[in-house]
Design a protein around this motif. Structure first.
Motif, PDB file in Angstrom:
ATOM      1  N   GLU A   1       0.844  -1.205   0.000  1.00  0.00           N
ATOM      2  CA  GLU A   1       0.000   0.000   0.000  1.00  0.00           C
ATOM      3  C   GLU A   1       0.874   1.249   0.000  1.00  0.00           C
ATOM      4  O   GLU A   1       0.631   2.205  -0.735  1.00  0.00           O
ATOM      5  CB  GLU A   1      -0.938  -0.003   1.211  1.00  0.00           C
TER       6      GLU A   1
ATOM      7  N   TYR B   1      -3.506   6.009  -1.160  1.00  0.00           N
ATOM      8  CA  TYR B   1      -4.322   5.301  -0.163  1.00  0.00           C
ATOM      9  C   TYR B   1      -5.801   5.561  -0.438  1.00  0.00           C
ATOM     10  O   TYR B   1      -6.636   4.664  -0.373  1.00  0.00           O
ATOM     11  CB  TYR B   1      -3.976   5.793   1.239  1.00  0.00           C
TER      12      TYR B   1
ATOM     13  N   MET C   1      -8.688   2.825  -1.335  1.00  0.00           N
ATOM     14  CA  MET C   1      -9.898   2.639  -0.527  1.00  0.00           C
ATOM     15  C   MET C   1     -11.132   2.709  -1.424  1.00  0.00           C
ATOM     16  O   MET C   1     -12.053   1.894  -1.297  1.00  0.00           O
ATOM     17  CB  MET C   1      -9.971   3.707   0.561  1.00  0.00           C
TER      18      MET C   1
ATOM     19  N   ALA D   1     -11.295  -0.496  -3.328  1.00  0.00           N
ATOM     20  CA  ALA D   1     -11.708  -1.612  -2.454  1.00  0.00           C
ATOM     21  C   ALA D   1     -13.208  -1.550  -2.211  1.00  0.00           C
ATOM     22  O   ALA D   1     -13.928  -2.546  -2.377  1.00  0.00           O
ATOM     23  CB  ALA D   1     -10.948  -1.539  -1.127  1.00  0.00           C
TER      24      ALA D   1
ATOM     25  N   GLY E   1     -10.898   2.734  11.784  1.00  0.00           N
ATOM     26  CA  GLY E   1      -9.686   2.661  10.953  1.00  0.00           C
ATOM     27  C   GLY E   1     -10.050   2.627   9.479  1.00  0.00           C
ATOM     28  O   GLY E   1     -11.190   2.943   9.091  1.00  0.00           O
ATOM     29  N   ASN E   2      -9.110   2.223   8.658  1.00  0.00           N
ATOM     30  CA  ASN E   2      -9.342   2.207   7.206  1.00  0.00           C
ATOM     31  C   ASN E   2     -10.343   1.133   6.787  1.00  0.00           C
ATOM     32  O   ASN E   2     -10.997   1.248   5.760  1.00  0.00           O
ATOM     33  CB  ASN E   2      -8.013   2.006   6.464  1.00  0.00           C
TER      34      ASN E   2
ATOM     35  N   LYS F   1      -9.652   7.652  11.963  1.00  0.00           N
ATOM     36  CA  LYS F   1      -8.303   7.863  11.455  1.00  0.00           C
ATOM     37  C   LYS F   1      -8.319   8.969  10.388  1.00  0.00           C
ATOM     38  O   LYS F   1      -9.047   8.869   9.397  1.00  0.00           O
ATOM     39  CB  LYS F   1      -7.826   6.557  10.809  1.00  0.00           C
TER      40      LYS F   1
ATOM     41  N   LEU G   1     -13.093  -4.160  11.771  1.00  0.00           N
ATOM     42  CA  LEU G   1     -11.642  -4.338  11.945  1.00  0.00           C
ATOM     43  C   LEU G   1     -11.061  -5.081  10.746  1.00  0.00           C
ATOM     44  O   LEU G   1     -11.639  -6.032  10.246  1.00  0.00           O
ATOM     45  CB  LEU G   1     -11.389  -5.168  13.212  1.00  0.00           C
TER      46      LEU G   1
ATOM     47  N   PHE H   1      -6.057  -4.860  13.205  1.00  0.00           N
ATOM     48  CA  PHE H   1      -6.513  -5.459  14.472  1.00  0.00           C
ATOM     49  C   PHE H   1      -5.471  -6.410  15.027  1.00  0.00           C
ATOM     50  O   PHE H   1      -4.800  -7.120  14.265  1.00  0.00           O
ATOM     51  CB  PHE H   1      -7.814  -6.224  14.213  1.00  0.00           C
ATOM     52  N   HIS H   2      -5.354  -6.429  16.334  1.00  0.00           N
ATOM     53  CA  HIS H   2      -4.531  -7.472  16.983  1.00  0.00           C
ATOM     54  C   HIS H   2      -5.052  -7.680  18.388  1.00  0.00           C
ATOM     55  O   HIS H   2      -5.649  -6.788  18.981  1.00  0.00           O
ATOM     56  CB  HIS H   2      -3.063  -7.041  17.019  1.00  0.00           C
TER      57      HIS H   2
ATOM     58  N   ILE I   1      -7.396  -9.076  21.374  1.00  0.00           N
ATOM     59  CA  ILE I   1      -8.798  -9.439  21.655  1.00  0.00           C
ATOM     60  C   ILE I   1      -9.657  -8.205  21.374  1.00  0.00           C
ATOM     61  O   ILE I   1      -9.264  -7.098  21.757  1.00  0.00           O
ATOM     62  CB  ILE I   1      -8.966  -9.802  23.165  1.00  0.00           C
TER      63      ILE I   1
ATOM     64  N   ARG J   1     -11.699  -5.123  21.662  1.00  0.00           N
ATOM     65  CA  ARG J   1     -12.106  -4.254  22.766  1.00  0.00           C
ATOM     66  C   ARG J   1     -13.524  -3.748  22.490  1.00  0.00           C
ATOM     67  O   ARG J   1     -14.002  -3.813  21.366  1.00  0.00           O
ATOM     68  CB  ARG J   1     -11.151  -3.056  22.865  1.00  0.00           C
TER      69      ARG J   1
ATOM     70  N   ALA K   1     -16.334  -2.722  19.846  1.00  0.00           N
ATOM     71  CA  ALA K   1     -16.260  -3.686  18.732  1.00  0.00           C
ATOM     72  C   ALA K   1     -16.758  -5.051  19.194  1.00  0.00           C
ATOM     73  O   ALA K   1     -17.466  -5.758  18.471  1.00  0.00           O
ATOM     74  CB  ALA K   1     -14.821  -3.786  18.231  1.00  0.00           C
TER      75      ALA K   1
ATOM     76  N   ASP L   1     -12.412  -7.432   3.817  1.00  0.00           N
ATOM     77  CA  ASP L   1     -10.993  -7.800   3.947  1.00  0.00           C
ATOM     78  C   ASP L   1     -10.773  -9.026   4.827  1.00  0.00           C
ATOM     79  O   ASP L   1     -10.058  -9.943   4.435  1.00  0.00           O
ATOM     80  CB  ASP L   1     -10.143  -6.627   4.452  1.00  0.00           C
TER      81      ASP L   1
ATOM     82  N   PHE M   1      -9.198  -7.924   0.074  1.00  0.00           N
ATOM     83  CA  PHE M   1      -8.598  -6.934  -0.830  1.00  0.00           C
ATOM     84  C   PHE M   1      -7.193  -7.342  -1.251  1.00  0.00           C
ATOM     85  O   PHE M   1      -6.337  -7.598  -0.424  1.00  0.00           O
ATOM     86  CB  PHE M   1      -8.562  -5.568  -0.142  1.00  0.00           C
TER      87      PHE M   1
HETATM   88  N1  LIG Z   1      -4.136   1.481   3.928  1.00  0.00           N
HETATM   89  C1  LIG Z   1      -4.746   1.416   2.734  1.00  0.00           C
HETATM   90  O1  LIG Z   1      -4.372   2.063   1.798  1.00  0.00           O
HETATM   91  C2  LIG Z   1      -5.870   0.535   2.549  1.00  0.00           C
HETATM   92  C3  LIG Z   1      -6.424  -0.116   3.640  1.00  0.00           C
HETATM   93  N2  LIG Z   1      -7.511  -0.880   3.463  1.00  0.00           N
HETATM   94  C4  LIG Z   1      -8.304  -1.288   4.583  1.00  0.00           C
HETATM   95  O2  LIG Z   1      -7.716  -0.856   5.787  1.00  0.00           O
HETATM   96  C5  LIG Z   1      -7.572  -1.949   6.686  1.00  0.00           C
HETATM   97  C6  LIG Z   1      -6.405  -1.672   7.598  1.00  0.00           C
HETATM   98  O3  LIG Z   1      -6.770  -0.434   8.165  1.00  0.00           O
HETATM   99  P1  LIG Z   1      -6.077   0.070   9.512  1.00  0.00           P
HETATM  100  O4  LIG Z   1      -4.660  -0.281   9.505  1.00  0.00           O
HETATM  101  O5  LIG Z   1      -6.474   1.503   9.677  1.00  0.00           O
HETATM  102  O6  LIG Z   1      -6.719  -0.771  10.677  1.00  0.00           O
HETATM  103  P2  LIG Z   1      -8.172  -1.398  10.793  1.00  0.00           P
HETATM  104  O7  LIG Z   1      -9.176  -0.518  10.161  1.00  0.00           O
HETATM  105  O8  LIG Z   1      -8.046  -2.789  10.355  1.00  0.00           O
HETATM  106  O9  LIG Z   1      -8.412  -1.403  12.366  1.00  0.00           O
HETATM  107  C7  LIG Z   1      -7.788  -0.427  13.053  1.00  0.00           C
HETATM  108  C8  LIG Z   1      -8.736   0.124  14.065  1.00  0.00           C
HETATM  109  O10 LIG Z   1      -9.086  -0.912  14.963  1.00  0.00           O
HETATM  110  C9  LIG Z   1      -8.632  -0.553  16.264  1.00  0.00           C
HETATM  111  N3  LIG Z   1      -8.180  -1.765  16.940  1.00  0.00           N
HETATM  112  C10 LIG Z   1      -6.994  -2.375  16.856  1.00  0.00           C
HETATM  113  N4  LIG Z   1      -6.960  -3.453  17.694  1.00  0.00           N
HETATM  114  C11 LIG Z   1      -8.184  -3.495  18.311  1.00  0.00           C
HETATM  115  C12 LIG Z   1      -8.780  -4.350  19.281  1.00  0.00           C
HETATM  116  N5  LIG Z   1      -8.094  -5.375  19.798  1.00  0.00           N
HETATM  117  N6  LIG Z   1     -10.058  -4.089  19.682  1.00  0.00           N
HETATM  118  C13 LIG Z   1     -10.724  -3.042  19.167  1.00  0.00           C
HETATM  119  N7  LIG Z   1     -10.227  -2.175  18.256  1.00  0.00           N
HETATM  120  C14 LIG Z   1      -8.966  -2.425  17.831  1.00  0.00           C
HETATM  121  C15 LIG Z   1      -7.530   0.471  16.032  1.00  0.00           C
HETATM  122  O11 LIG Z   1      -7.479   1.356  17.101  1.00  0.00           O
HETATM  123  C16 LIG Z   1      -7.993   1.167  14.775  1.00  0.00           C
HETATM  124  O12 LIG Z   1      -8.858   2.216  15.059  1.00  0.00           O
HETATM  125  C17 LIG Z   1      -7.448  -3.153   5.796  1.00  0.00           C
HETATM  126  O13 LIG Z   1      -7.857  -4.328   6.442  1.00  0.00           O
HETATM  127  C18 LIG Z   1      -8.370  -2.800   4.630  1.00  0.00           C
HETATM  128  O14 LIG Z   1      -9.693  -3.156   4.967  1.00  0.00           O
HETATM  129  C19 LIG Z   1      -8.133  -0.928   2.146  1.00  0.00           C
HETATM  130  O15 LIG Z   1      -8.944   0.227   2.022  1.00  0.00           O
HETATM  131  C20 LIG Z   1      -7.128  -0.929   1.077  1.00  0.00           C
HETATM  132  C21 LIG Z   1      -6.335   0.323   1.175  1.00  0.00           C
END
Ligand SMILES: NC(=O)C1=CN([C@@H]2O[C@H](COP(=O)(O)OP(=O)(O)OC[C@H]3O[C@@H](n4cnc5c(N)ncnc54)[C@H](O)[C@@H]3O)[C@@H](O)[C@H]2O)[C@@H](O)CC1
Ligand SMILES: [K+]
Length: 482
Positions: A13, A23, A27, A30, A54-55, A86, A129, A133-134, A136, A138, A141, A159, A183
């Motif tokens: 990415e 990015y 998105m 996707a 998040g994303n 974000k 998520l 995500f990593h 458990i 919270r 969610a 995803d 994706f």
């Molecule tokens: N970065 C990019 O350019 C793109 C990202 N994409 C999408 O973005 C996703 C990744 O996005 P992000 O890296 O922003 O992260 P995610 O959107 O997967 O999740 C991050 C969010 O979840 C929260 N989180 C993390 N661990 C948690 C837990 N244990 N309990 C509750 N909340 C928790 C974080 O605080 C954050 O707000 C991909 O899976 C895909 O779906 C797609 O749009 C493709 C393009």
């Protein structure tokens, strides 16, 4: 199709963004592909999109918008406040959705989640998520995942199922979807689901060329708090030449190595030491070149460092090459450069041949229309090592994959530039895998060269590159939170 790791996805990415497919565009792509799959599978109905902050949530906002355009009845639940979303494409798309009068309910706590929404819909889109995500899940969610699973509606996860940890493929509590729309490539742990992989427009160049993504996950000094954790590099070189090992050693410091020791013949050692008080210089036994008597000393030094860079300024005295031949197998992580690159050497680790040295080693003359990546890959596979071929552009391969370097310029064809590169490779290799170190070093070296060229044109020297390394690292090292 093999699964893609979270780090690989981040790198793809970041390189995609660097090559122009941003990015935000990823998105949009996707979300569009996911909406198209949903429209193909489900006729117009009531859709509940549950978005994280998040994303992945951003993807959900794009899907919501496109389903409304297609005549679906859509409602969005955001598991948090818009202010927590974000910044970047995710926030932009959530604001667009809100601006289109799509109902977006903000639920920052479990109690704020409108439970009835999960009963009054036909389809739920799980955009809580993704790869970020990593651990458990919270709250809120966690409650949302439960409500989704208890609902009678069909479920589509974007995803990956929210709650699945893409680093491990494990999930404690996660959404049980009817379909996962993945994706670009499947993530780890999707084997047990019905998965549809959709292309999100990541350009081929993001896979075939180096970019800032190759720096993602690279361990640096800040990852190792204990002293000396940042990497201890031993430079074995010098003899007829003293500038070369000096450039390598200083470049290693500029790339974040913590301790850099130069082992050189006595005369060269005193000259190298005079260049910079930063250098720890270890004079060896002979006045002019490295000899077999030096092997015990070198052995002890090798054991005290994470990685070794050998060859720069070494000279080609038969006795020197014989000594190098004996110590190479003692090096666990070694960057072999310049005079040490001889056909009968026990090559391993990372080699950094220029065009002539590669020809000497492989017998292959790579002309301008040769596919350098294929030749370098074949050579690396045959010899079980990583090659950083210093052509223009440079090519890196571990025998399985190959990358063409996307930075650098003709001004870098100046004495010492190769020694600087070897120092950057060595510094990274102290604490990182060989191929990753070589790709990152090729990118940073070329970026520093581009900055030096910007500044001084063809008047640039290798020492100008040295000074630019920290700026190149700062410019391209994606912030941790990306
Ligand atoms: N970065 C990019 O350019 C793109 C990202 N994409 C999408 O973005 C996703 C990744 O996005 P992000 O890296 O922003 O992260 P995610 O959107 O997967 O999740 C991050 C969010 O979840 C929260 N989180 C993390 N661990 C948690 C837990 N244990 N309990 C509750 N909340 C928790 C974080 O605080 C954050 O707000 C991909 O899976 C895909 O779906 C797609 O749009 C493709 C393009
Ligand atoms: K998801």
């Amino acid at each position: 199709m093999r699964y893609v790791t979270v780090e690989e996805m981040r790198a793809l990415e970041a390189n995609s963004d660097y090559f122009g497919v941003t990015y935000g565009m990823l998105m949009e792509n996707a979300g569009r592909k996911a909406a198209e799959s949903i429209i193909a599978l489900y006729k117009k109905c009531r859709v509940l999109v549950v978005c994280g902050t998040g994303n992945n949530g951003g993807d959900g906002a794009v899907v919501a918008r496109l389903l409304v355009n297609a005549g679906y009845n859509v409602m969005v639940i955001l598991l948090g406040r818009v202010g927590q979303v974000k910044p970047g494409p995710a926030l932009v798309n959530l604001e667009i959705a809100r601006g289109m009068d799509i109902p977006v309910i903000e639920a920052a706590t479990p109690g704020q989640i409108p439970e009835e929404a999960f009963a009054e819909c036909d389809l739920i889109v799980d955009a809580i998520l993704g790869t970020g995500f990593h651990g458990i899940p919270r709250e809120p969610a966690r409650t949302a995942i439960r409500l989704i699973n208890e609902s009678k509606a069909h479920k589509v996860s974007l995803d990956l199922p929210s709650g699945l940890d893409a680093n491990t493929g494990e999930c404690v509590e996660c959404v049980c979807p009817d379909l996962v729309i993945a994706f670009h490539a499947p993530k780890k742990g999707l084997e047990r689901y019905r998965v549809e992989v959709v292309d999100i427009g990541i350009p081929e160049k993001a896979l075939t060329h180096t970019g800032p993504g190759d720096l993602i996950g690279l361990k640096t000094r800040s990852d190792f708090v204990e002293k000396g954790g940042g990497g201890r590099l031993l430079v074995i070189g010098g003899g007829p030449y003293t500038g070369a090992p000096t450039f390598t050693a200083l470049a290693a410091y500029r790339s974040g190595a913590e301790i850099v020791t130069v082992a050189a013949p006595r005369r060269a050692a005193s000259i190298i030491a005079s260049f910079s008080p930063d250098l720890i210089v270890r004079p060896l036994s002979h006045e002019d070149f490295i000899v077999r008597e030096d092997i015990p000393t070198l052995k002890k030094l090798i054991e005290r460092h994470h990685a070794v860079a050998v060859g720069m300024g070494l000279g080609r005295e038969p006795e020197t090459l014989a000594a190098v031949k004996e110590i190479l197998p003692l090096c666990e992580r070694v960057v072999i450069d310049a005079d040490a690159l001889q056909p009968d050497m026990p090559l391993h680790g990372i080699i950094t041949p220029n065009v002539h040295e590669f020809e000497r080693l492989s017998g292959e003359h790579l002309g301008p229309n040769d596919d350098a990546a294929e030749k370098v890959k074949a050579f690396s596979a045959k010899n079980g090592l990583v090659t950083l071929w210093k052509g223009s552009p440079a090519v890196v391969s571990d025998g399985n994959v190959a990358k063409v370097n996307s930075t650098g310029n003709a001004g870098m064809a100046v004495g010492g530039a190769g020694d600087v590169l070897a120092g950057i490779v060595g510094a990274f290799y102290c604490r990182n895998p060989a191929y990753k170190s070589a790709c990152a070093a090729a990118f940073i070296s070329g970026a520093a060269g581009d900055m030096a060229f910007e500044d001084k044109g063809y008047g640039m020297m290798a020492s100008d590159m040295l000074n630019m390394i920290p700026y190149a690292v700062k410019k391209y090292w994606p912030r941790k939170e990306k």
